[in-house]
Design a protein around this motif. Structure first.
Motif: not given
Ligand code: ADP
Length: 367
Positions: A5-17, A98-102, A129-133
């Motif tokens: 429940t604390e994972s960002l993936l779960f929260r993103l999917v939940l909010s989309h749903l 999430l992949r680039p964040l990882e 891109a800005a974060l990776a930069h």
């Protein structure tokens, strides 16, 4: 469960749903009431059509129920298919984010473990891109700091080695009876010990200057008089060397600066001018305005500087001639840093080896 429940993936999917469910429920309610009223209107038209010969109440009831049932089933299937498609699409898009964040997270872990060279591929999404930069830029900056640190340690070790080897050589020579315990031997050993002491003092000033830890205690001061005082203080030290110093103050030079630090700059530059001059030479200090700057130039008739060394002499530990008298090669590095902390600079010019040189300190005039 807490982890999920604390994972960002779960929260993103939940909010989309959540968005999809709201959209589906709203569509279902709206289409149900609209479809019902459109169907009623259609039935009324059919009942009024004389060609149809009217419609019995039982028939129209049957039609209404049939329509409601088939609408319900179609809606249920649509909701299920829609929800499945929404889960797939939202999982896919969440993973894409999430992949680039990882990757960024892995890169920061690499940075923390001291691996600065690997760069993160830049994702297409602008914000990521800005974060990776930024993380890549952080890696490059850390790499440079690390390079400087390693180089400094190597340079310090090198600088320490020469006097220590000399002292060790004399001591072993004395113990083995190779050297007589003469005044000369002790004087040479003491010279090397003094050199080590000076190196230690210079290194501590240098490290403070490099860390930007020099704190300026500024006041309104006259740059020309600070230079003149530094020259006067050095005079007795070089009294016997037959190199007179002349100071000419052509203008008042009010600047906002730290008098002690600025004195350190001139002590180094005038001291060098005297050290690198031969008997019969001359040192001239001229203080004058140059546009919006206060400029003090120190010109000597000494050994001069080769054109390729005019910038290098400001690098730490650089000495044009390692066998020449002089210090540790740190003085000008610190002098330039101090001048730059005052928004000014120190520069050197020379007509070439054997033809003397001029060092100029420029600091903005106080407004
Ligand atoms: P050092 O303690 O060796 O004098 P500095 O950083 O003050 O260290 O100077 C670096 C080098 O620049 C010196 O070793 C010398 O080779 C050169 N240098 C500095 N001032 C002069 C000068 N007035 N004339 C000729 N060479 C100079």
């Amino acid at each position: 469960m807490k982890r999920i429940t604390e994972s960002l993936l779960f929260r993103l999917v939940l909010s989309h749903l959540f968005v999809v469910v709201v959209a589906v429920v709203a569509t279902a309610l709206l289409s149900r009431s609209l479809a019902g009223s459109f169907f009623e209107a259609h039935l009324a038209d059919m009942g009024a059509d004389p060609a149809m010969g009217g419609m019995s109440v039982a028939m129209s009831e049957g039609l209404r129920k049939g329509f409601a049932d088939s609408f319900q089933s179609a809606l249920s299937i649509a909701v299920l298919v829609g929800a499945a498609a929404a889960i797939l699409a939202s999982t896919f898009s969440a993973i894409r984010v999430l992949r680039p964040l990882e990757r960024v997270r892995r890169a920061t872990r690499r940075l923390a473990s001291g691996l600065y060279t690997e760069q993160i591929p830049i994702p297409v999404e602008t914000e990521l891109a800005a974060l990776a930069h930024d993380v890549n830029a952080l890696g490059e900056a850390l790499e440079k700091v690390e390079e400087r640190r390693v180089r400094l340690i190597a340079e310090v070790a090198h600088e320490l080695r020469t006097p220590l080897t000399t002292i060790q050589g004399y001591m072993e020579g004395l113990l083995d009876g190779v050297f007589e315990p003469t005044e000369e031997v002790f004087a040479a050993t003491a010279r090397e010990a003094t050199r080590l002491q000076r190196l230690a003092a210079d290194l501590s000033s240098l490290s403070r200057a490099e860390e930007g830890a020099i704190e300026l205690v500024t006041a309104r001061v006259d740059l020309g008089s600070i230079a003149a005082e530094a020259a006067n203080r050095l005079r007795p030290q070089f009294e016997g060397s037959d190199v007179p110093i002349e100071v000419r103050r052509l203008n008042d030079l009010p600047v906002d600066g730290d008098p002690d630090r600025l004195a350190q700059v001139f002590t180094n530059i005038v001291g060098n001018a005297l050290t690198y001059s031969s008997p019969g030479g001359r040192v001239e200090v001229v203080a004058q305005r140059r546009g919006t700057k206060a400029a003090v130039s120190v010109t000597d008739t000494g050994r001069g500087i080769a054109p390729e060394h005019l910038e290098a002499i400001f690098e730490r530990f650089f000495r044009a001639d390692r066998d020449a008298p002089g210090g540790t090669g740190i003085g000008l590095t610190i002098a330039r840093r101090i001048a730059r902390l005052h928004q000014g600079d120190v520069t050197a010019t020379s007509p070439g080896l054997g033809h003397g040189s001029t060092f100029t300190v420029e600091i903005p005039l106080a407004g």
